[in-house]
Structure formats: structure tokens, C-alpha cells
Design a protein around this motif. Structure first.
Motif, PDB file in Angstrom:
ATOM      1  N   LEU A  42      10.570  15.269  18.781  1.00  0.00           N
ATOM      2  CA  LEU A  42       9.599  14.301  19.269  1.00  0.00           C
ATOM      3  C   LEU A  42      10.067  12.892  18.952  1.00  0.00           C
ATOM      4  CD1 LEU A  42       6.225  15.956  18.141  1.00  0.00           C
ATOM      5  CD2 LEU A  42       7.553  16.356  20.220  1.00  0.00           C
ATOM      6  N   SER A  43       9.774  11.977  19.865  1.00  0.00           N
ATOM      7  CA  SER A  43      10.110  10.570  19.672  1.00  0.00           C
ATOM      8  C   SER A  43       8.865   9.714  19.878  1.00  0.00           C
ATOM      9  CB  SER A  43      11.187  10.131  20.666  1.00  0.00           C
ATOM     10  OG  SER A  43      12.362  10.890  20.526  1.00  0.00           O
ATOM     11  N   CYS A  44       8.833   8.606  19.161  1.00  0.00           N
ATOM     12  CA  CYS A  44       7.721   7.659  19.308  1.00  0.00           C
ATOM     13  C   CYS A  44       8.279   6.260  19.094  1.00  0.00           C
ATOM     14  CB  CYS A  44       6.630   7.961  18.293  1.00  0.00           C
ATOM     15  SG  CYS A  44       5.274   6.747  18.262  1.00  0.00           S
ATOM     16  N   VAL A  45       7.975   5.376  20.028  1.00  0.00           N
ATOM     17  CA  VAL A  45       8.440   3.995  19.936  1.00  0.00           C
ATOM     18  C   VAL A  45       7.232   3.060  19.953  1.00  0.00           C
ATOM     19  CG1 VAL A  45       9.806   2.187  21.018  1.00  0.00           C
ATOM     20  CG2 VAL A  45      10.589   4.558  21.103  1.00  0.00           C
ATOM     21  N   ALA A  46       7.228   2.126  19.024  1.00  0.00           N
ATOM     22  CA  ALA A  46       6.191   1.096  18.984  1.00  0.00           C
ATOM     23  C   ALA A  46       6.636  -0.087  19.829  1.00  0.00           C
ATOM     24  CB  ALA A  46       5.934   0.646  17.552  1.00  0.00           C
ATOM     25  N   SER A  47       5.777  -0.468  20.756  1.00  0.00           N
ATOM     26  CA  SER A  47       6.123  -1.592  21.625  1.00  0.00           C
ATOM     27  C   SER A  47       4.981  -2.596  21.654  1.00  0.00           C
ATOM     28  CB  SER A  47       6.435  -1.098  23.039  1.00  0.00           C
ATOM     29  OG  SER A  47       5.277  -0.536  23.633  1.00  0.00           O
ATOM     30  N   GLY A  48       5.316  -3.804  22.092  1.00  0.00           N
ATOM     31  CA  GLY A  48       4.300  -4.858  22.175  1.00  0.00           C
ATOM     32  C   GLY A  48       4.616  -6.001  21.240  1.00  0.00           C
ATOM     33  N   SER A  49       3.608  -6.798  20.996  1.00  0.00           N
ATOM     34  CA  SER A  49       3.776  -7.973  20.153  1.00  0.00           C
ATOM     35  C   SER A  49       3.182  -7.713  18.778  1.00  0.00           C
ATOM     36  CB  SER A  49       3.081  -9.178  20.801  1.00  0.00           C
ATOM     37  OG  SER A  49       3.169 -10.310  19.959  1.00  0.00           O
ATOM     38  N   PHE A  50       4.020  -7.713  17.772  1.00  0.00           N
ATOM     39  CA  PHE A  50       3.551  -7.509  16.404  1.00  0.00           C
ATOM     40  C   PHE A  50       4.590  -8.044  15.427  1.00  0.00           C
ATOM     41  CE2 PHE A  50       6.400  -3.950  15.928  1.00  0.00           C
ATOM     42  CZ  PHE A  50       6.406  -3.332  17.172  1.00  0.00           C
ATOM     43  N   PHE A  51       4.181  -8.180  14.162  1.00  0.00           N
ATOM     44  CA  PHE A  51       5.083  -8.719  13.147  1.00  0.00           C
ATOM     45  C   PHE A  51       5.939  -7.634  12.508  1.00  0.00           C
ATOM     46  CE2 PHE A  51       6.804 -11.377  10.004  1.00  0.00           C
ATOM     47  CZ  PHE A  51       6.670 -10.770   8.768  1.00  0.00           C
ATOM     48  N   SER A  52       5.302  -6.538  12.084  1.00  0.00           N
ATOM     49  CA  SER A  52       6.074  -5.507  11.407  1.00  0.00           C
ATOM     50  C   SER A  52       5.385  -4.154  11.506  1.00  0.00           C
ATOM     51  CB  SER A  52       6.278  -5.855   9.929  1.00  0.00           C
ATOM     52  OG  SER A  52       5.044  -5.806   9.229  1.00  0.00           O
ATOM     53  N   VAL A  53       6.202  -3.124  11.355  1.00  0.00           N
ATOM     54  CA  VAL A  53       5.713  -1.749  11.286  1.00  0.00           C
ATOM     55  C   VAL A  53       5.887  -1.283   9.854  1.00  0.00           C
ATOM     56  CG1 VAL A  53       5.966   0.600  12.130  1.00  0.00           C
ATOM     57  CG2 VAL A  53       6.327  -1.326  13.689  1.00  0.00           C
ATOM     58  N   ASP A  54       4.804  -0.940   9.204  1.00  0.00           N
ATOM     59  CA  ASP A  54       4.894  -0.560   7.792  1.00  0.00           C
ATOM     60  C   ASP A  54       5.193   0.929   7.616  1.00  0.00           C
ATOM     61  OD1 ASP A  54       2.361  -2.782   6.310  1.00  0.00           O
ATOM     62  OD2 ASP A  54       4.213  -3.157   7.416  1.00  0.00           O
ATOM     63  N   ARG A  55       4.530   1.744   8.388  1.00  0.00           N
ATOM     64  CA  ARG A  55       4.643   3.195   8.230  1.00  0.00           C
ATOM     65  C   ARG A  55       4.469   3.848   9.591  1.00  0.00           C
ATOM     66  NH1 ARG A  55       1.543   7.431   8.408  1.00  0.00           N
ATOM     67  NH2 ARG A  55      -0.128   6.050   9.120  1.00  0.00           N
ATOM     68  N   MET A  56       5.158   4.939   9.818  1.00  0.00           N
ATOM     69  CA  MET A  56       4.966   5.731  11.035  1.00  0.00           C
ATOM     70  C   MET A  56       4.882   7.194  10.647  1.00  0.00           C
ATOM     71  SD  MET A  56       7.430   3.823  13.843  1.00  0.00           S
ATOM     72  CE  MET A  56       6.494   4.362  15.285  1.00  0.00           C
ATOM     73  N   GLY A  57       4.156   7.941  11.444  1.00  0.00           N
ATOM     74  CA  GLY A  57       4.005   9.350  11.117  1.00  0.00           C
ATOM     75  C   GLY A  57       3.543  10.164  12.306  1.00  0.00           C
ATOM     76  N   TRP A  58       3.456  11.458  12.078  1.00  0.00           N
ATOM     77  CA  TRP A  58       3.006  12.407  13.086  1.00  0.00           C
ATOM     78  C   TRP A  58       1.854  13.230  12.527  1.00  0.00           C
ATOM     79  CZ3 TRP A  58       4.861  12.335  17.962  1.00  0.00           C
ATOM     80  CH2 TRP A  58       6.066  11.655  18.172  1.00  0.00           C
ATOM     81  N   TYR A  59       0.818  13.362  13.339  1.00  0.00           N
ATOM     82  CA  TYR A  59      -0.306  14.238  13.061  1.00  0.00           C
ATOM     83  C   TYR A  59      -0.359  15.273  14.177  1.00  0.00           C
ATOM     84  CZ  TYR A  59      -2.213  10.978   9.573  1.00  0.00           C
ATOM     85  OH  TYR A  59      -2.403  10.194   8.461  1.00  0.00           O
ATOM     86  N   ARG A  60      -1.096  16.333  13.932  1.00  0.00           N
ATOM     87  CA  ARG A  60      -1.300  17.322  14.989  1.00  0.00           C
ATOM     88  C   ARG A  60      -2.708  17.887  14.929  1.00  0.00           C
ATOM     89  NH1 ARG A  60       2.714  22.171  12.785  1.00  0.00           N
ATOM     90  NH2 ARG A  60       1.411  22.838  11.011  1.00  0.00           N
ATOM     91  N   ARG A  61      -3.161  18.316  16.104  1.00  0.00           N
ATOM     92  CA  ARG A  61      -4.464  18.966  16.195  1.00  0.00           C
ATOM     93  C   ARG A  61      -4.307  20.233  17.009  1.00  0.00           C
ATOM     94  NH1 ARG A  61      -9.132  15.289  17.855  1.00  0.00           N
ATOM     95  NH2 ARG A  61      -9.409  15.058  15.610  1.00  0.00           N
TER      96      ARG A  61
END
Length: 123
Positions: free
Chosen positions: A20-39
Motif C-alpha cells: 500500500l502507498s499513501c502520499v500527502a499532497s497540498g499546502s502544509f508545513f510538515s508531516v509529523d507522523r503517518m500510519g495505517w489503520y484498518r476496519r
């Protein structure tokens, strides 16, 4: 506008692998943490794995330790989940989650979610 765009879900047989891949896009200063959840159907959402972007420190659910690996590309603001030895009980909708600071002066990060990607493991 901040978006988390996921890809990589699908159907796989037990014992197989998916990434799985996930990319953060848009206007922001920083990404502190990324993760995956499931349901999974009929179950509550649960944390699968997370990673601190700056340090690379990871955290895994006990049920996926030794089978799943989370990694990040700090420059691309991307996170990946390599899933090996998949089991039918891994079947779920997987959601990317991230703590993102919109501005340098933001007192705390905000919580963002992707749209979810289906992972189905057949027995």
C-alpha cells in the motif's frame, strides 16, 4: 487543502503480498507522523502500523508484527505498507492517517485520513 491519496489495495490469496502507498499532497508545513489503520467488517477500526517521519520510529499491531513493514519517503511525504504472508483475517478497508502541521506556527498537528483502500485475502 491537504489530501492523503492511497493506492495498492486489491485481492490476493492467503500467503501472498501487497504493498500500500499513501502520499500527502497540498499546502502544509510538515508531516509529523503517518500510519495505517484498518476496519474489518463488523469490527472496530484498529491501528496497523505507524511511523514518525523525522526519526523513522515505527509501531506495529501485534497481529502484523513480522509480516508487515511500514516505511516512509520523507522527501515525497509518502508512506508505504509492505504486507507479506497475508491471512484472510487481514481482509479490511485500510486507511492512511497522518498528523500534519498546516503552518510553521501551528500549535499542534491536525489529523487527516485517506479515503480507504480495500484489501481482500482469500483462503
Amino acid at each position: 487543502q491537504v489530501q492523503l491519496v492511497e493506492s495498492g489495495g486489491g485481492l490476493v490469496q492467503a500467503g501472498g503480498s501487497l504493498r500500500l502507498s499513501c502520499v500527502a499532497s497540498g499546502s502544509f508545513f510538515s508531516v509529523d507522523r503517518m500510519g495505517w489503520y484498518r476496519r474489518a467488517p463488523g469490527k472496530q477500526r484498529e491501528l496497523v502500523a505507524s511511523i514518525i517521519i523525522s526519526s523513522g520510529i515505527t509501531n506495529y499491531a501485534d497481529s502484523v508484527k513480522g509480516r508487515f513493514t511500514i516505511s516512509r519517503d520523507e522527501a515525497s511525504k509518502a508512506v508505504y505498507l509492505q504486507m507479506n504472508s497475508l491471512k484472510p483475517e487481514d481482509t479490511a478497508v485500510y486507511y492512511c492517517n497522518s498528523d500534519i502541521r498546516r503552518r510553521r506556527t501551528s500549535p499542534h498537528p491536525y489529523d487527516y485520513w485517506g479515503q480507504g483502500t480495500q484489501v481482500t485475502v482469500s483462503s
